[in-house]
Design an enzyme around this catalytic site. Structure first.
Site, PDB file in Angstrom:
ATOM      1  N   ASP A  39       0.328 -24.792 -14.026  1.00  0.00           N
ATOM      2  CA  ASP A  39      -1.012 -25.011 -13.817  1.00  0.00           C
ATOM      3  C   ASP A  39      -1.490 -24.257 -12.661  1.00  0.00           C
ATOM      4  O   ASP A  39      -0.955 -24.016 -11.386  1.00  0.00           O
ATOM      5  CB  ASP A  39      -1.323 -26.939 -13.284  1.00  0.00           C
ATOM      6  CG  ASP A  39      -2.768 -26.734 -12.758  1.00  0.00           C
ATOM      7  OD1 ASP A  39      -3.521 -27.709 -13.308  1.00  0.00           O
ATOM      8  OD2 ASP A  39      -3.033 -26.674 -11.202  1.00  0.00           O
ATOM      9  N   TYR A  43      -6.124 -18.646  -7.143  1.00  0.00           N
ATOM     10  CA  TYR A  43      -5.005 -18.847  -6.359  1.00  0.00           C
ATOM     11  C   TYR A  43      -4.191 -17.333  -6.552  1.00  0.00           C
ATOM     12  O   TYR A  43      -3.137 -17.022  -5.464  1.00  0.00           O
ATOM     13  CB  TYR A  43      -3.805 -19.428  -7.415  1.00  0.00           C
ATOM     14  CG  TYR A  43      -4.166 -20.989  -7.597  1.00  0.00           C
ATOM     15  CD1 TYR A  43      -4.954 -21.964  -6.265  1.00  0.00           C
ATOM     16  CD2 TYR A  43      -3.458 -22.109  -8.365  1.00  0.00           C
ATOM     17  CE1 TYR A  43      -4.804 -23.232  -7.139  1.00  0.00           C
ATOM     18  CE2 TYR A  43      -4.013 -22.751  -8.595  1.00  0.00           C
ATOM     19  CZ  TYR A  43      -4.369 -23.694  -7.336  1.00  0.00           C
ATOM     20  OH  TYR A  43      -4.672 -24.958  -7.864  1.00  0.00           O
ATOM     21  N   LYS A  45      -8.502 -22.155 -13.185  1.00  0.00           N
ATOM     22  CA  LYS A  45      -9.686 -23.218 -13.270  1.00  0.00           C
ATOM     23  C   LYS A  45     -10.856 -21.642 -13.079  1.00  0.00           C
ATOM     24  O   LYS A  45      -9.878 -20.695 -12.404  1.00  0.00           O
ATOM     25  CB  LYS A  45      -9.404 -23.773 -12.299  1.00  0.00           C
ATOM     26  CG  LYS A  45      -8.230 -24.602 -12.324  1.00  0.00           C
ATOM     27  CD  LYS A  45      -7.881 -25.768 -11.141  1.00  0.00           C
ATOM     28  CE  LYS A  45      -6.398 -26.200 -11.020  1.00  0.00           C
ATOM     29  NZ  LYS A  45      -5.418 -24.935 -10.835  1.00  0.00           N
ATOM     30  N   HIS A  98     -13.443 -25.671 -10.483  1.00  0.00           N
ATOM     31  CA  HIS A  98     -12.224 -25.609  -9.582  1.00  0.00           C
ATOM     32  C   HIS A  98     -13.100 -26.987  -8.680  1.00  0.00           C
ATOM     33  O   HIS A  98     -12.194 -27.137  -8.061  1.00  0.00           O
ATOM     34  CB  HIS A  98     -12.207 -23.973  -9.482  1.00  0.00           C
ATOM     35  CG  HIS A  98     -10.595 -24.463  -8.685  1.00  0.00           C
ATOM     36  ND1 HIS A  98      -9.537 -23.501  -8.432  1.00  0.00           N
ATOM     37  CD2 HIS A  98     -10.399 -25.605  -8.182  1.00  0.00           C
ATOM     38  CE1 HIS A  98      -8.568 -23.832  -7.387  1.00  0.00           C
ATOM     39  NE2 HIS A  98      -9.678 -24.883  -7.043  1.00  0.00           N
TER      40      HIS A  98
END
Length: 285
Positions: free
Chosen positions: A44, A49, A74, A107
């Site tokens: 994930d 990120y 996401k 997200h």
């Protein structure tokens, strides 16, 4: 196909425990590679990120066939809207080096959520995404947005652990058989949780650590769990939870730890302001 899988409302299945890749980009490649070597098949990540390239490289170098993996990313808020969402997905696919995602999530619940969701629906019909879902939707946001969607989300990824069990939200989600995915499933290092005497007693009984007891509780409760770590031994032990089973009384003991309070309020203006100011996938990526 996947061992220890959970069925989604769209007919697809998802490994019940995944590797949460919300870690520093410099640590991502090795951590994901370690996770895959230790048996994880569910990874994930997210555009925000800033480590999709590292995740993709680890997947490639693992040598594991794509069809044996479940990969999630996401969409970040700068790419919300119908057209923008599809472009955001294409960017993530390029960064990951993949032809499709198994799961793609909105997200955060800000900006053009409806347009972005329509973009995800289009991507699913085009075969770029197998399942679609949302993240960080509390009960109020769930009631606001979900009735406006043509397709029901397969999952809602939110904060969840024994201290914050999202009971009101789960009742709403259960109406459409939407699965809950847990971020901060171990309480983000919360010592009140990790040193809880009741959990320590249960852990001692089974020869496990408290983290393993918590993950097992979440698994038995039907929650998709995403523990994260960059430590090889912890990566390994977090997945080693299928050789014991909590009793009904032990489940009730852990259920009773719920405080109804989490660390993140998606409706808070300060939360939204912080995310906008500190995470820009176009400038920082």
């Amino acid at each position: 196909m996947f061992e220890h899988a959970i069925q989604l409302n769209d007919g697809n299945s998802i490994p019940a425990i995944g590797f949460g890749a919300m870690i520093e980009p410099k640590d991502t490649y090795q951590a994901v590679l370690d996770a895959l070597k230790n048996g994880y098949r569910h990874i994930d990540t997210a555009a925000s990120y800033f480590n999709e390239k590292e995740v993709g490289q680890a997947i490639k170098d693992s040598g594991i066939p794509r069809e044996e993996l479940f990969v999630t990313s996401k969409l970040w808020i700068q790419d919300y809207g119908y057209e923008a969402a599809q472009k955001g997905l294409d960017t993530s696919l390029k960064n990951l080096g993949l032809d499709y995602l198994d799961l793609y999530l909105l997200h955060q619940p800000y900006d053009d959520v409806i347009g972005a969701w329509r973009g995800l629906e289009k991507a699913q019909k085009d075969g770029k995404v197998r399942s679609i879902g949302v993240s960080n939707m509390n009960p109020n946001l769930w009631k606001k947005f979900i009735p406006q969607f043509s397709e029901t989300p397969a999952v809602n990824q939110v904060e969840f652990n024994p201290l914050f069990q999202q009971k009101e939200l789960r009742k709403l989600m259960d109406q459409d058989k939407v699965r809950l995915e847990a971020w901060y499933p171990l309480g983000h290092g919360n010592q009140e949780l990790l040193t809880n005497p009741k959990l320590e007693t249960i852990a001692k009984k089974y020869g496990k650590n408290v983290g393993q007891v918590i993950i097992r509780f979440e698994y038995q409760d039907g929650v998709i769990t995403l523990p994260k770590s960059s430590h090889p031994e912890r990566i390994k032990t977090n997945l080693n939870v299928f050789d014991f089973q909590l009793t009904p009384d032990e489940m009730k003991t852990i259920e009773a730890l719920d405080t109804g309070k989490g660390t993140f309020d998606p409706e808070s203006a300060s939360s939204e302001k912080y995310l906008r100011e500190h995470l820009d996938v176009h400038q920082n990526g």
